[in-house]
Design a protein around this motif. Structure first.
Motif, PDB file in Angstrom:
ATOM      1  N   ALA A  91       0.840  -1.207   0.000  1.00 43.14           N
ATOM      2  CA  ALA A  91       0.000   0.000   0.000  1.00 43.14           C
ATOM      3  C   ALA A  91       0.874   1.256   0.000  1.00 43.14           C
ATOM      4  N   ALA A  92       1.960   1.212   0.765  1.00 43.99           N
ATOM      5  CA  ALA A  92       2.852   2.375   0.810  1.00 43.99           C
ATOM      6  C   ALA A  92       3.474   2.618  -0.564  1.00 43.99           C
ATOM      7  N   ALA A  93       3.863   1.531  -1.213  1.00 48.16           N
ATOM      8  CA  ALA A  93       4.461   1.682  -2.544  1.00 48.16           C
ATOM      9  C   ALA A  93       3.442   2.237  -3.532  1.00 48.16           C
ATOM     10  N   ALA A  94       2.209   1.750  -3.429  1.00 47.61           N
ATOM     11  CA  ALA A  94       1.160   2.253  -4.325  1.00 47.61           C
ATOM     12  C   ALA A  94       0.896   3.725  -4.058  1.00 47.61           C
ATOM     13  N   SER A  95       0.968   4.098  -2.796  1.00 44.24           N
ATOM     14  CA  SER A  95       0.735   5.488  -2.433  1.00 44.24           C
ATOM     15  C   SER A  95       1.799   6.381  -3.076  1.00 44.24           C
ATOM     16  N   GLU A  96       3.024   5.921  -3.038  1.00 49.74           N
ATOM     17  CA  GLU A  96       4.098   6.714  -3.644  1.00 49.74           C
ATOM     18  C   GLU A  96       3.961   6.766  -5.169  1.00 49.74           C
ATOM     19  N   ARG A  97       3.564   5.650  -5.762  1.00 54.77           N
ATOM     20  CA  ARG A  97       3.367   5.653  -7.219  1.00 54.77           C
ATOM     21  C   ARG A  97       2.268   6.626  -7.610  1.00 54.77           C
ATOM     22  N   THR A  98       1.185   6.620  -6.833  1.00 56.61           N
ATOM     23  CA  THR A  98       0.067   7.496  -7.164  1.00 56.61           C
ATOM     24  C   THR A  98       0.463   8.960  -7.011  1.00 56.61           C
ATOM     25  N   LEU A  99       1.211   9.249  -5.970  1.00 57.62           N
ATOM     26  CA  LEU A  99       1.644  10.630  -5.769  1.00 57.62           C
ATOM     27  C   LEU A  99       2.481  11.112  -6.953  1.00 57.62           C
ATOM     28  N   ALA A 100       3.284  10.208  -7.476  1.00 52.66           N
ATOM     29  CA  ALA A 100       4.151  10.579  -8.601  1.00 52.66           C
ATOM     30  C   ALA A 100       3.347  10.880  -9.868  1.00 52.66           C
ATOM     31  N   LYS A 101       2.096  10.456  -9.890  1.00 53.88           N
ATOM     32  CA  LYS A 101       1.267  10.692 -11.077  1.00 53.88           C
ATOM     33  C   LYS A 101       0.550  12.039 -11.031  1.00 53.88           C
ATOM     34  N   THR A 102       0.742  12.795  -9.972  1.00 50.92           N
ATOM     35  CA  THR A 102       0.039  14.071  -9.840  1.00 50.92           C
ATOM     36  C   THR A 102       0.290  14.949 -11.066  1.00 50.92           C
ATOM     37  N   PRO A 103      -0.764  15.433 -11.693  1.00 54.19           N
ATOM     38  CA  PRO A 103      -0.559  16.340 -12.827  1.00 54.19           C
ATOM     39  C   PRO A 103       0.012  17.669 -12.320  1.00 54.19           C
ATOM     40  N   THR A 123      -0.418   7.828   3.964  1.00 53.00           N
ATOM     41  CA  THR A 123      -0.618   9.006   3.126  1.00 53.00           C
ATOM     42  C   THR A 123       0.728   9.593   2.734  1.00 53.00           C
ATOM     43  N   ARG A 124       0.850   9.956   1.467  1.00 55.55           N
ATOM     44  CA  ARG A 124       2.058  10.625   0.988  1.00 55.55           C
ATOM     45  C   ARG A 124       1.656  12.010   0.480  1.00 55.55           C
ATOM     46  N   THR A 125       2.464  12.992   0.777  1.00 56.14           N
ATOM     47  CA  THR A 125       2.105  14.376   0.485  1.00 56.14           C
ATOM     48  C   THR A 125       3.237  15.066  -0.265  1.00 56.14           C
ATOM     49  N   ALA A 126       2.870  15.933  -1.176  1.00 59.98           N
ATOM     50  CA  ALA A 126       3.876  16.734  -1.878  1.00 59.98           C
ATOM     51  C   ALA A 126       3.313  18.142  -2.078  1.00 59.98           C
ATOM     52  N   TRP A 127       4.220  19.108  -2.182  1.00 56.07           N
ATOM     53  CA  TRP A 127       3.836  20.519  -2.312  1.00 56.07           C
ATOM     54  C   TRP A 127       4.534  21.127  -3.538  1.00 56.07           C
ATOM     55  N   TRP A 128       3.811  22.035  -4.142  1.00 50.52           N
ATOM     56  CA  TRP A 128       4.402  22.765  -5.264  1.00 50.52           C
ATOM     57  C   TRP A 128       4.010  24.247  -5.183  1.00 50.52           C
ATOM     58  N   SER A 129       4.870  25.055  -5.726  1.00 49.69           N
ATOM     59  CA  SER A 129       4.521  26.452  -5.998  1.00 49.69           C
ATOM     60  C   SER A 129       4.338  26.554  -7.506  1.00 49.69           C
ATOM     61  N   MET A 135       0.135  24.437  -4.331  1.00 52.87           N
ATOM     62  CA  MET A 135      -0.588  23.204  -4.649  1.00 52.87           C
ATOM     63  C   MET A 135      -0.082  22.085  -3.754  1.00 52.87           C
ATOM     64  N   ARG A 136      -1.023  21.309  -3.275  1.00 52.44           N
ATOM     65  CA  ARG A 136      -0.682  20.204  -2.388  1.00 52.44           C
ATOM     66  C   ARG A 136      -1.354  18.931  -2.912  1.00 52.44           C
ATOM     67  N   ALA A 137      -0.633  17.850  -2.906  1.00 52.62           N
ATOM     68  CA  ALA A 137      -1.223  16.563  -3.325  1.00 52.62           C
ATOM     69  C   ALA A 137      -1.079  15.561  -2.185  1.00 52.62           C
ATOM     70  N   ASP A 138      -2.146  14.833  -1.921  1.00 55.31           N
ATOM     71  CA  ASP A 138      -2.151  13.795  -0.878  1.00 55.31           C
ATOM     72  C   ASP A 138      -2.726  12.515  -1.451  1.00 55.31           C
ATOM     73  N   THR A 139      -2.198  11.416  -1.011  1.00 56.61           N
ATOM     74  CA  THR A 139      -2.786  10.132  -1.397  1.00 56.61           C
ATOM     75  C   THR A 139      -3.475   9.520  -0.183  1.00 56.61           C
ATOM     76  N   PHE A 140      -4.521   8.771  -0.450  1.00 54.04           N
ATOM     77  CA  PHE A 140      -5.274   8.148   0.644  1.00 54.04           C
ATOM     78  C   PHE A 140      -5.502   6.677   0.316  1.00 54.04           C
ATOM     79  N   THR A 141      -5.062   5.866   1.198  1.00 52.19           N
ATOM     80  CA  THR A 141      -5.213   4.426   0.988  1.00 52.19           C
ATOM     81  C   THR A 141      -5.220   3.724   2.335  1.00 52.19           C
ATOM     82  N   PHE A 142      -5.510   2.458   2.326  1.00 55.97           N
ATOM     83  CA  PHE A 142      -5.386   1.666   3.545  1.00 55.97           C
ATOM     84  C   PHE A 142      -5.025   0.242   3.146  1.00 55.97           C
ATOM     85  N   ALA A 143      -4.312  -0.412   4.011  1.00 56.12           N
ATOM     86  CA  ALA A 143      -3.953  -1.806   3.749  1.00 56.12           C
ATOM     87  C   ALA A 143      -4.976  -2.706   4.417  1.00 56.12           C
ATOM     88  N   ARG A 144      -5.265  -3.794   3.753  1.00 57.61           N
ATOM     89  CA  ARG A 144      -6.208  -4.757   4.353  1.00 57.61           C
ATOM     90  C   ARG A 144      -5.434  -5.779   5.175  1.00 57.61           C
TER      91      ARG A 144
END
Lengths: 393, 177
Positions: free
Chosen positions: A98-110, A141-147, A218-227
């Protein structure tokens, strides 16, 4: 707001903050000197006693029998092995996935061209502002910030017209949502598919932005949970004949108090869909929608399954009933047949008649019970209530 | 042989450690509701476990160890609250909210967080009553027993708590257009 409304609000507030309590952390706090003690001694003494008795019996029997040296000596049978001798997955494996998926998703932020990635939360972003999407584990949750070198209108237009790979804007709401007290706009990107539904919920991406001079933050956050790893015994294999649903209120002691109303569903189609939803927690389910419950009013003649748990306070528990060759669980659901007393003394009426065949249906045993939390998605009959199953059962 | 071995088996009575490990997650949730923050909750749980640990063997013979542990926690909470100045944390944390919240849902999240912050302004006793009544779902008699107060006090705390929340909500909605 009346007392009922305030009670609901309070319960919601409590429940919404349950995630602050990490069960693993709680167990870790139990003093180590209080761990199980002296049990090894008990096991050893039992084993020694068994060996002693076995040895004595073997000796006594072998002594009386003539020895036949022609008999082949028994050789130990090797433990059968298979090609699939991989160790079973653990909860930690699922969390890592789940953590890896969270990081992959964050990297896809437009991200618009010219945007500058920031190290952390920049000044100008409200400190106490937080927003989450869906059920999530904060630690994943993984978070990134941009100006971003553009105003909020242009950024909103950019985000509305750009979709990340494997994600899409939720079609059910405005693509860009603004208008909170903090002057922050947001948009969500939902996953198109669940890649490993048995392990984690594919992350949702939340992008928020606000004005900062002639630029935007701009801020991007991912939301997930592991089962958790699911035991094979939790799958339903036997025929299910009906579903009993109770509203349950959890307590800190792990006891789930059953509260009214109790509902029983016997519609074979719905029951089939529920079974699929239960078993489908390990795979993408073709079933959409959410489980709707009938109104309490018996005045409604049709066995309508229309009004959902959506928005109703408290989690729910559903028990799928049927005939099983397994032993019923101890926490067996017991269908009620008459009026029951409310735990605070208020007498309530009998459960609603949902199906004409209900009385004729024999009472089978429970196959599986699971909790349906508020908003947890199961099955429904489509229409305006179409939603996608994305919650753990 | 099997029968002989079975006769030697010791009845599976949970040890105090097992009882504590089973109860710990629920106690931590209760502590979160009582204190309002993860850090304070863990402190409270630790204090509860340490206090219990001194006489941990008693847990094994109790009919309702969970209720006992809850009462120890409540006592610790009140004692700790008397000892130290109360701290108010207002961190907005992710909530276990519905999937795909709509604008209305987000309003609900804000309301829940606002109520959570408001709970921090209550007295320890009043908050404890609201937690036990609306989170633990205990009847007033059991709340009174757990807190060591008369049932009338419990009802009074609950009624005043709801009235205060109603007034707070009204104020908040007036301020917020």
């Amino acid at each position: 707001m009346n007392d009922d409304g305030l009670e609901i609000l309070l319960r919601d507030a409590f429940r919404a903050h349950e995630s602050l309590a990490d069960p693993g952390r709680a167990r870790a706090l139990v003093p180590s000197s209080c761990r199980p003690k002296r049990r090894w001694a008990m096991v050893l003494s039992n084993a020694a006693a068994v060996l002693l008795v076995v040895g004595l019996v073997t000796y006594a029997v072998g002594r009386d029998e003539p020895r036949d040296d022609s008999l082949p000596v028994a050789t130990p049978t090797p433990t059968p092995t298979s090609d699939k001798d991989e160790p079973p997955p653990t909860d930690a494996d699922y969390r890592a996935m789940a953590a890896a998926a969270s990081e992959r998703t964050l990297a896809k932020t437009p991200v618009p061209e010219g945007a500058l990635r920031l190290e952390g939360q920049p000044p100008g972003w409200p400190k106490d502002y937080g927003l989450s999407v869906g059920p999530s584990d904060q630690r994943l949750t993984r978070t990134a910030w941009w100006s971003v070198p553009m105003g909020t209108d242009a950024l909103a237009e950019f985000l509305a017209s750009h979709e990340a790979e494997g994600l899409r804007h939720n079609p059910g709401e405005d693509v860009i949502s603004c208008g909170n007290d903090f002057g922050i706009c947001s948009t969500t990107y939902d996953p198109l598919r669940q890649n490993h539904p048995e392990a984690y919920s594919e992350p949702t991406l939340l992008v928020q932005f606000t004005a900062a001079g002639d630029r935007s933050l701009m801020r991007a956050d991912t939301f997930t949970f592991a089962r958790p790893v699911r035991p094979l015994g939790s799958y339903l294999t036997a025929p299910v004949t009906s579903v009993g649903i109770d509203r349950v209120v959890p307590s800190s002691q792990g006891v789930h108090n059953v509260r009214e109303p109790h509902v029983e569903v016997t519609d074979p189609d719905l029951v089939d869909q529920l079974v699929e939803a239960v078993n489908g927690a390990l795979r993408p389910s073709r079933v959409g929608g959410f489980l709707s419950l009938p109104r309490r009013s018996v005045a409604e003649p049709e066995p309508a399954v229309r009004h959902g748990v959506w928005g109703s306070p408290g989690p729910w528990k559903a028990c799928l009933l049927g005939r099983s060759n397994r032993h019923p669980r101890r926490t067996a659901h017991r269908p009620r047949t008459g009026p029951r007393r409310h735990r605070r003394g208020r007498r309530t009426g009998p459960p609603p008649e949902l199906s004409p065949s209900r009385e004729a249906t024999p009472r089978p045993g429970p196959l599986n019970c699971f909790r349906i939390r508020r908003g947890h998605v199961l099955v429904g009959r489509g229409g305006s209530e179409e939603r996608t199953s994305r919650q753990p059962l | 042989m099997l029968a002989f071995y079975r006769s030697m088996e010791v009845a599976e009575i949970p040890t105090s450690a097992e009882i504590l490990e089973t109860a710990a997650p629920g106690l931590l949730r209760l502590a979160v509701m009582l204190t309002g923050s993860r850090e304070d909750a863990e402190d409270l749980l630790q204090a509860t476990l340490l206090r219990t640990h001194r006489h941990a063997d008693r847990l094994e013979v109790m009919a309702a160890p969970a209720a006992y542990l809850r009462r120890v926690m409540l006592n610790e909470h009140v004692s700790a609250g008397r000892r130290r100045a109360r701290r108010v944390r207002t961190t907005v944390l992710p909530s276990g909210v519905e999937a795909q919240p709509t604008a209305d849902d987000r309003g609900g999240i804000e309301a829940r967080d606002e109520v959570w912050r408001w709970l921090a302004t209550l007295s320890l006793a009043q908050r404890s009553v609201l937690v036990l009544r609306y989170y633990e779902d205990l009847p007033d008699v059991e709340i009174a027993r757990a807190l060591g107060v008369p049932s009338s006090t419990v009802r009074s705390h609950a009624a005043r708590g709801l009235a205060a929340l109603r007034a707070h909500r009204a104020d908040h909605q007036e301020v917020k257009p």
